[in-house]
Design a protein around this motif. Structure first.
Motif, PDB file in Angstrom:
ATOM      1  N   PHE A  14       1.305  -5.942   3.725  1.00  0.00           N
ATOM      2  CA  PHE A  14       1.042  -4.779   4.568  1.00  0.00           C
ATOM      3  C   PHE A  14      -0.353  -4.839   5.206  1.00  0.00           C
ATOM      4  O   PHE A  14      -0.630  -4.099   6.152  1.00  0.00           O
ATOM      5  CB  PHE A  14       1.176  -3.490   3.760  1.00  0.00           C
ATOM      6  CG  PHE A  14       2.594  -3.087   3.487  1.00  0.00           C
ATOM      7  CD1 PHE A  14       3.292  -2.287   4.370  1.00  0.00           C
ATOM      8  CD2 PHE A  14       3.244  -3.525   2.337  1.00  0.00           C
ATOM      9  CE1 PHE A  14       4.607  -1.912   4.133  1.00  0.00           C
ATOM     10  CE2 PHE A  14       4.559  -3.170   2.079  1.00  0.00           C
ATOM     11  CZ  PHE A  14       5.241  -2.361   2.979  1.00  0.00           C
ATOM     12  N   ALA A  15      -1.228  -5.680   4.704  1.00  0.00           N
ATOM     13  CA  ALA A  15      -2.580  -5.780   5.258  1.00  0.00           C
ATOM     14  C   ALA A  15      -2.527  -6.220   6.715  1.00  0.00           C
ATOM     15  O   ALA A  15      -1.816  -7.165   7.068  1.00  0.00           O
ATOM     16  CB  ALA A  15      -3.414  -6.764   4.442  1.00  0.00           C
ATOM     17  N   HIS A  41      -4.978   0.355  12.107  1.00  0.00           N
ATOM     18  CA  HIS A  41      -4.345  -0.741  11.368  1.00  0.00           C
ATOM     19  C   HIS A  41      -4.861  -0.722   9.933  1.00  0.00           C
ATOM     20  O   HIS A  41      -5.989  -0.281   9.670  1.00  0.00           O
ATOM     21  CB  HIS A  41      -4.661  -2.093  12.009  1.00  0.00           C
ATOM     22  CG  HIS A  41      -3.947  -2.333  13.291  1.00  0.00           C
ATOM     23  ND1 HIS A  41      -4.356  -1.762  14.478  1.00  0.00           N
ATOM     24  CD2 HIS A  41      -2.834  -3.075  13.590  1.00  0.00           C
ATOM     25  CE1 HIS A  41      -3.541  -2.145  15.449  1.00  0.00           C
ATOM     26  NE2 HIS A  41      -2.619  -2.936  14.932  1.00  0.00           N
ATOM     27  N   LEU A  42      -4.035  -1.214   9.027  1.00  0.00           N
ATOM     28  CA  LEU A  42      -4.456  -1.311   7.641  1.00  0.00           C
ATOM     29  C   LEU A  42      -5.458  -2.450   7.506  1.00  0.00           C
ATOM     30  O   LEU A  42      -5.133  -3.613   7.772  1.00  0.00           O
ATOM     31  CB  LEU A  42      -3.246  -1.559   6.731  1.00  0.00           C
ATOM     32  CG  LEU A  42      -2.468  -0.323   6.259  1.00  0.00           C
ATOM     33  CD1 LEU A  42      -1.914   0.454   7.442  1.00  0.00           C
ATOM     34  CD2 LEU A  42      -1.363  -0.714   5.290  1.00  0.00           C
ATOM     35  N   CYS A  43      -6.668  -2.113   7.095  1.00  0.00           N
ATOM     36  CA  CYS A  43      -7.723  -3.122   6.973  1.00  0.00           C
ATOM     37  C   CYS A  43      -8.004  -3.489   5.524  1.00  0.00           C
ATOM     38  O   CYS A  43      -8.701  -4.473   5.252  1.00  0.00           O
ATOM     39  CB  CYS A  43      -9.006  -2.635   7.652  1.00  0.00           C
ATOM     40  SG  CYS A  43      -9.636  -1.075   7.006  1.00  0.00           S
ATOM     41  N   CYS A  44      -7.477  -2.695   4.599  1.00  0.00           N
ATOM     42  CA  CYS A  44      -7.667  -2.994   3.181  1.00  0.00           C
ATOM     43  C   CYS A  44      -6.446  -2.499   2.418  1.00  0.00           C
ATOM     44  O   CYS A  44      -6.020  -1.349   2.600  1.00  0.00           O
ATOM     45  CB  CYS A  44      -8.927  -2.310   2.648  1.00  0.00           C
ATOM     46  SG  CYS A  44      -9.191  -2.521   0.863  1.00  0.00           S
ATOM     47  N   VAL A  45      -5.893  -3.351   1.580  1.00  0.00           N
ATOM     48  CA  VAL A  45      -4.734  -3.001   0.763  1.00  0.00           C
ATOM     49  C   VAL A  45      -5.054  -3.318  -0.693  1.00  0.00           C
ATOM     50  O   VAL A  45      -5.529  -4.415  -1.008  1.00  0.00           O
ATOM     51  CB  VAL A  45      -3.480  -3.784   1.215  1.00  0.00           C
ATOM     52  CG1 VAL A  45      -2.362  -3.674   0.188  1.00  0.00           C
ATOM     53  CG2 VAL A  45      -3.003  -3.289   2.575  1.00  0.00           C
ATOM     54  N   ARG A  72      -7.856  -8.606  -6.054  1.00  0.00           N
ATOM     55  CA  ARG A  72      -7.097  -7.349  -5.966  1.00  0.00           C
ATOM     56  C   ARG A  72      -6.954  -6.811  -4.545  1.00  0.00           C
ATOM     57  O   ARG A  72      -5.867  -6.402  -4.144  1.00  0.00           O
ATOM     58  CB  ARG A  72      -7.765  -6.295  -6.851  1.00  0.00           C
ATOM     59  CG  ARG A  72      -7.135  -4.909  -6.763  1.00  0.00           C
ATOM     60  CD  ARG A  72      -7.679  -3.973  -7.792  1.00  0.00           C
ATOM     61  NE  ARG A  72      -7.046  -2.659  -7.693  1.00  0.00           N
ATOM     62  CZ  ARG A  72      -7.233  -1.666  -8.565  1.00  0.00           C
ATOM     63  NH1 ARG A  72      -8.026  -1.853  -9.610  1.00  0.00           N
ATOM     64  NH2 ARG A  72      -6.618  -0.500  -8.405  1.00  0.00           N
ATOM     65  N   PHE A  73      -8.042  -6.813  -3.779  1.00  0.00           N
ATOM     66  CA  PHE A  73      -8.034  -6.149  -2.482  1.00  0.00           C
ATOM     67  C   PHE A  73      -7.852  -7.155  -1.343  1.00  0.00           C
ATOM     68  O   PHE A  73      -8.621  -8.105  -1.215  1.00  0.00           O
ATOM     69  CB  PHE A  73      -9.328  -5.357  -2.270  1.00  0.00           C
ATOM     70  CG  PHE A  73      -9.511  -4.247  -3.269  1.00  0.00           C
ATOM     71  CD1 PHE A  73      -8.815  -3.053  -3.126  1.00  0.00           C
ATOM     72  CD2 PHE A  73     -10.349  -4.405  -4.360  1.00  0.00           C
ATOM     73  CE1 PHE A  73      -8.966  -2.024  -4.041  1.00  0.00           C
ATOM     74  CE2 PHE A  73     -10.512  -3.391  -5.288  1.00  0.00           C
ATOM     75  CZ  PHE A  73      -9.808  -2.200  -5.131  1.00  0.00           C
ATOM     76  N   ALA A  74      -6.814  -6.919  -0.539  1.00  0.00           N
ATOM     77  CA  ALA A  74      -6.560  -7.757   0.632  1.00  0.00           C
ATOM     78  C   ALA A  74      -7.209  -7.111   1.844  1.00  0.00           C
ATOM     79  O   ALA A  74      -6.791  -6.027   2.279  1.00  0.00           O
ATOM     80  CB  ALA A  74      -5.064  -7.918   0.854  1.00  0.00           C
ATOM     81  N   TYR A  75      -8.251  -7.755   2.367  1.00  0.00           N
ATOM     82  CA  TYR A  75      -8.987  -7.242   3.519  1.00  0.00           C
ATOM     83  C   TYR A  75      -8.591  -8.005   4.778  1.00  0.00           C
ATOM     84  O   TYR A  75      -8.617  -9.233   4.792  1.00  0.00           O
ATOM     85  CB  TYR A  75     -10.501  -7.403   3.320  1.00  0.00           C
ATOM     86  CG  TYR A  75     -11.113  -6.444   2.335  1.00  0.00           C
ATOM     87  CD1 TYR A  75     -11.513  -5.168   2.733  1.00  0.00           C
ATOM     88  CD2 TYR A  75     -11.325  -6.813   1.008  1.00  0.00           C
ATOM     89  CE1 TYR A  75     -12.095  -4.292   1.831  1.00  0.00           C
ATOM     90  CE2 TYR A  75     -11.911  -5.941   0.095  1.00  0.00           C
ATOM     91  CZ  TYR A  75     -12.293  -4.681   0.516  1.00  0.00           C
ATOM     92  OH  TYR A  75     -12.864  -3.807  -0.378  1.00  0.00           O
TER      93      TYR A  75
END
Length: 230
Positions: A163-164, A150-154, A216-219
């Motif tokens: 998408f995160a 799974h995406l864990c950081c975008v 900036r970063f979606a975790y």
């Protein structure tokens, strides 16, 4: 001729995991351990934000010891290099014949050159088994091969935060905007792996909240559904 011992850089993501799978198909190398960098203040993988207990559970599922290089949250190049040099020295002491480090780099030549330079200064060689692969084909190969992540950081400057947390599957690949690498090699996203041919059994992970850091970063947080003593 005995197989060359290899220390694999481990982020907890799909590229490192698939590099492990790829190396295990070869007769000339043997991965003896994984090495991860952990942000000291958060106890998480430095870029992916994966919890350290998840990293340890991944290593256990892969049947390999996990070496941890701890770095500060505000980590400069000097801090990172010092931590890596110490980790390599410790690994070399534990496995006296170990002088090769592998990374799951795909096509960023400047990063590969930097790693090669730093490793050479410490008397080590670099191995990048996936380098130069077609990332669209590689992403499909990973999925067809049973890798689940799974995406864990975008990076929200390159990809929408929605998408995160999503599964790294064919649906996601079909929805990625033009210009976004299918494997996120330009830093668009990072993943957390829970299953695949490199693991003896899948991890039971629970999805938590998604938070924006550094504007900036979606975790997206992923934790072990049943915490284990490691």
């Amino acid at each position: 001729m005995p197989a060359t011992q290899v220390l694999l850089a481990w982020s907890g993501g799909k590229d490192a995991a698939w590099a492990l799978h790829d190396l295990r198909q070869r007769d000339d190398v043997e991965v003896v351990a994984l090495l991860t960098t952990v942000t000291r203040e958060y106890a998480r993988a430095s870029m992916q934000g994966i919890r350290v207990d998840v990293l340890r559970a991944q290593a256990a599922a892969a049947g390999l010891p996990l070496l941890e290089a701890h770095i500060p949250a505000r980590c400069g190049n000097d801090d990172y290099d010092a931590a890596m040099d110490q980790a390599l020295a410790e690994a070399g002491s534990r496995w006296p014949g170990l002088r090769t480090a592998a990374f799951g780099d795909l096509f960023l030549a400047d990063i590969r050159a930097y790693r090669e330079q730093r490793l050479a200064a410490a008397g080590w060689e670099l191995l990048t088994p996936l380098f130069g692969a077609d990332t669209a084909a590689l992403a499909r190969q990973m999925q067809a091969g049973g890798l689940r992540a799974h995406l864990c950081c975008v990076d929200t400057q390159q990809l929408d935060a929605r998408f995160a947390g999503r599964a790294f599957d064919h649906v996601l690949l079909g929805e990625l905007p033009a210009g976004v690498d299918p494997c996120g090699e330009n830093g668009e996203f990072h993943t957390c792996v829970q299953a695949g041919p490199m693991f003896a059994s899948p991890l039971d992970l629970r999805r938590g909240e998604t938070v924006l850091r550094d504007e900036r970063f979606a975790y997206t947080d992923f934790s072990l559904a049943t915490p284990r003593a490691i």
